[in-house]
Design an enzyme around this catalytic site. Structure first.
Site, short mmCIF file in Angstrom:
data_model
loop_
_atom_site.label_atom_id
_atom_site.label_comp_id
_atom_site.label_asym_id
_atom_site.label_seq_id
_atom_site.Cartn_x
_atom_site.Cartn_y
_atom_site.Cartn_z
N SER A 271 29.26 -10.27 -26.28
CA SER A 271 30.48 -9.80 -26.95
C SER A 271 30.44 -8.31 -27.27
CB SER A 271 30.72 -10.60 -28.23
OG SER A 271 29.69 -10.38 -29.16
N LYS B 177 33.61 -11.72 -37.91
CA LYS B 177 33.50 -10.31 -37.53
C LYS B 177 34.55 -9.48 -38.26
CE LYS B 177 31.69 -11.42 -32.94
NZ LYS B 177 31.93 -11.38 -31.49
#
Length: 866
Positions: free
Chosen positions: A718, A761
């Site tokens: 990611s 996140k």
């Protein structure tokens, strides 16, 4: 008729009845005798019998001896249920009685109120009326009677055959009943007339059967036809014989069973005595075990096995090592809750109150528990069997997973037990050891059930992701049966070797990282993701739970130590940066300790915390609202990572230097992240023309990619677009915005693929003061799971390719003309209507996706969902 013509009647002393008045009959018999009523006795003519009479009847006896040649009339009283309430006394008696002659009188003893008399029946009589002795103070009862003549006294062949049949039945009765002696049978055989034979046999039939009650004997007495009387006696004898034969059969069966039980008891007592002589106490212990087995209510197959084990124990020496093994086994089996359970409190309002009192937020978790209680309530009403769910609470440390399990147990009224699975690497810890091993014991599941004493507790399997395997087996494989509602109804522990029903147990597991849980095991659980708390939620938790708890732990009062919301928020922002509240609680505890010391030293009488005091108590702030370096830099891009401790900021630095075109990657990156770095470089080289960078320049540059905190392992794809952006910035000399973070996987053609953990996140970026986030377009659907304040404070930029990323991350004046793309979809804070957004929730029901895509800043390698 005048009142003077009426006769006054009184009851006997055995029945203290009221006085009654009877109308006299027109024709009065000439015979008058004293009268004694009898209870449960019928006297027959020509049959001697002994009677016990009371005080008032003794007066009638004395009157008979004095004036009536010791002759008395006796008659049986009717049963109570045969006499209507309020009836005259005469209706309480049978009208046909017996005239008897008193042959002997015997007092019962000094001071006794009863007397025993011997009488012999003379003839049948009918009672017509009652009267009393004139002038007698005790009002002795006299009866007016007339004798009844018997019919059919001629002995014909038919009568003789009937008499022979009667004597045979009576003889048979004598062989079956001990109450009929041989002398009585001989006496019956000597009688030559049907009437006397019938009266004698009727008087001597035992009272053991229902067909020999007083009404039946009274019917024999009232029958004047001797042949008919004999027939009735034969019917009575046949019924009595049939009942006695049946009774004897039953007695024989019972006697045989008793003999068998007595034999077993005798042998056990002998065995007990032998063990006692040898110095052991197995006799008493064996009896206690047998009693527990009988009272425990075990299933038949298990009970049979326990009795076999007990028999083995009884036959072996108490000094044998095997006896201790068998004894321990019996103790374990009998200590388990085979049938013991607690009643569920299915009150949804009460459960909601308990859950809200113990935890702030976690709305989806609470809704799931309330849904379970509602379904269980309906199933209980329908009288169906319910299977308890297998829940898995996944989330970073300190978010309340373990304490939530305790609250669930308290809200349901069940007992709670916690089993820590961290570091378990032996399958026997779950299934137990077989009894062939020395020191064998059951596994942790069975031990927990013995500890709580019920078969339907809430069992919390803590840190299920920390289990590992070695040469002793894989404990996660053993958990497959435990956590499968279709199989755990017959869970078999190796030590017990018995099927135990775990279907009523409410299993809750906790995990920090789902990627360490094997897929077959994870598939058996319903995963509920509990992500980190927002700043506002932490503030409420600190205010409602943490501060009162620490004040009580340090013997302080809320009046002495006052902490405004502004100060608590400063602790959250500048001294802790975590998904949970564990460090926040430690900081509050530190403040309480410092305040307690000042109080003891007499420096303050009341303390109100301020921002200046925090530096005195907690030191210099460790975190800042904005990124430490607010300048636009070259080769430095802020990435986002998802670790088992929640979301985190992941800065990526790239340095370009003269060299030979090599690529160096440092920071303890895993294989997946190193491959992302190579893919990023390949993309940059393929787009060198658009980036206004010649390939010759790239061939003469050595590139070094570094992720800080090099001691922490990191892996996952990611960070692909983050590394690609940092590489392009370094080789092209373009500056990167410092208020923007990004996450997404990159392909060689520059496509941006979706990632997992967007909520965690984004919350980490919010804590760090990030204002803009670049994320894959396919993750836009996850926006609704974000807390409301995060949506309102951060601008989200949804991209599908790197050509859309670069114009958004570089400063406007540094964007190459060839990369100026069309409009990119933005989600601006001003575009978020409050009334259309869900309330702030600290958890997501959908779990993160598989380990293929993650950047991990935690202490162990993990991967990001997608």
């Amino acid at each position: 008729m005048s009142d003077a013509d009426k006769v006054l009647i009184t009851s006997s002393e055995e029945d203290e009845a009221a006085q009654f008045v009877i109308e006299p009959k027109e024709e009065k018999p000439a015979l008058v005798y004293p009268f004694i009523p009898l209870k449960n006795v019928v006297v027959f003519p020509r049959v001697p019998i002994k009677l016990v009479i009371g005080t008032r009847s003794q007066l009638a006896l004395e009157e008979a001896q004095a004036h009536y040649e010791s002759r008395i009339v006796v008659a049986a009283q009717r049963e109570r249920d045969q006499v209507p309430e309020g009836s005259p006394y005469i209706n309480e008696l049978y009208t046909v009685g017996t005239l008897v002659e008193v042959t002997a009188v015997q007092k019962q003893g000094d001071g006794a109120t009863s007397t025993e008399i011997s009488v012999e029946g003379i003839c049948r009589v009918r009672i017509d009326n009652f009267r009393t002795v004139s002038g007698h103070p005790s009002r002795i009862q006299l009866v007016e009677i007339h004798k009844l003549e018997e019919l059919g006294g001629v002995v014909t062949p038919e009568v003789e055959a009937m008499m022979r049949h009667t004597t045979e039945l009576y003889s048979q009765l004598g062989t079956l009943s001990t109450r009929v002696g041989a002398d009585s049978v001989d006496q019956a055989n000597s009688l030559k007339r049907p009437g006397p034979l019938a009266d004698y046999v009727a008087a001597h039939i035992p009272k053991a059967a229902a067909n020999t009650t007083v009404p039946d004997k009274q019917a024999i007495l009232e029958e004047l036809d001797q042949f008919q009387r004999l027939e009735s006696i034969n019917v009575m004898l046949a019924g009595e014989i049939e009942l006695l034969e049946m009774d004897n059969r039953i007695r024989n069966k019972v006697r045989q069973s008793i003999d068998k039980n007595q034999r077993e008891f005798y042998l056990r007592e002998q065995l007990k005595a032998i063990h006692d002589e040898l110095g052991g106490e197995l006799g008493n212990e064996s009896a206690e075990f047998r009693k527990q087995i009988d009272e425990k209510g075990l299933p038949e197959d298990i009970k049979e096995k326990m009795l076999k084990e007990l028999t083995r124990l009884e036959r072996m020496s108490s000094a044998s090592p095997e006896s201790n093994v068998v004894r321990t086994y019996l103790e374990w089996v009998l200590a388990l809750p085979w049938n013991e359970s607690t009643s569920d409190n299915l009150d949804i309002a009460n459960a909601a109150q308990v859950l809200n009192a113990d935890h702030f937020g976690l709305d989806k978790v609470k809704d799931r528990i309330l849904e379970f209680l509602a379904v269980r309530q309906l199933i209980v009403k329908a009288e169906k069997k319910v299977r308890s769910p297998i829940l898995c609470f996944s989330g970073p440390p300190g978010v309340g997973k373990t304490s939530l399990g305790q609250s669930i147990a308290r809200s349901m009224g069940r007992k709670f037990v916690r089993i820590s699975l961290g570091g378990v690497r032996d399958e026997s810890e779950i299934r137990g050891h077989r009894r062939t091993y020395v020191g064998a014991l059951p596994g942790r599941i069975i031990a927990a059930l013995k500890q709580v004493g019920t078969k339907n507790p809430v069992i919390l399997l803590d840190e299920i992701d920390k289990m590992s395997s070695d040469f002793k087996g894989d404990p996660s494989a053993a958990m497959l049966e435990v956590l499968d509602p279709e199989q755990n109804s017959t869970f078999t522990d190796h030590y017990l070797d018995l099927a135990f029903d775990l279907s009523e147990v409410f299993f809750i597991t906790t995990a920090n990282n789902l990627y360490n849980i094997p897929k077959p095991l994870l598939d058996r659980m319903e995963v509920i993701d509990i992500s980190g708390y927002t700043e506002d939620e932490k503030l409420q938790i600190a205010r409602r739970y943490l501060l009162p708890k620490q004040l009580e732990a340090h013997a302080l009062t809320a009046d002495f130590l006052q902490a405004p919301d502004k100060v608590l928020r400063e602790i959250i922002r500048h001294y802790t940066r975590e998904a949970g509240v564990r460090n926040l609680e430690r900081k509050i505890a530190t403040v309480c300790r410092k305040a307690a010391r000042q109080m003891v030293e007499g420096k303050v009488k009341k303390l109100r915390l301020t921002g200046q005091m925090l530096e005195q108590f907690l030191g210099v702030p460790r975190f800042f609202d904005e990124p430490q370096d607010g300048q636009a830099l070259i080769g430095v891009v802020m990435g986002l990572a998802y670790t088992e401790y929640g979301g985190a900021i992941l800065p990526v630095e790239v340095a370009a230097m003269p060299g030979r075109g090599s690529l160096t990657v440092t920071g303890r990156l895993g294989e997946v992240m190193q491959e992302s770095a190579k893919a990023s470089l390949s993309y940059a080289r393929s787009r060198s023309k658009e980036l206004a960078v010649s390939t010759e320049t790239l061939d003469k540059l050595d590139l070094h990619i570094h992720l800080p905190e090099g001691a922490v392992p990191k892996d996952g794809p990611s960070a692909g677009i983050t590394m690609a952006t940092a590489l392009i910035s370094a080789i092209s000399g373009r500056r990167v915005r410092s208020d923007t973070a990004m996450t997404g996987e990159i392909t060689l053609r520059g496509r941006v693929l979706p990632i997992g953990g967007l909520k965690e996140k984004s919350m980490a970026a919010h804590r760090a003061g990030i204002k803009r986030i670049i994320a894959p377009m396919e993750n836009k659907r996850d926006l609704r799971d974000l807390p409301l304040n995060v949506q309102r404070d951060i601008e989200f930029i949804w991209v599908e390719s790197m050509d859309q990323v670069l114009p958004e991350i570089f400063l406007p004046e540094d964007v190459p003309a060839a990369l100026v793309a069309g409009a990119v979809e933005h989600t601006l804070p001003d575009d978020v209507p409050g009334e259309n957004l869900p309330a702030s929730n600290p958890e997501v029901i959908n779990p993160p996706e598989p380990p293929a895509v993650s950047c991990d800043l935690g202490p162990r390698t993990a991967s990001d969902p997608k």
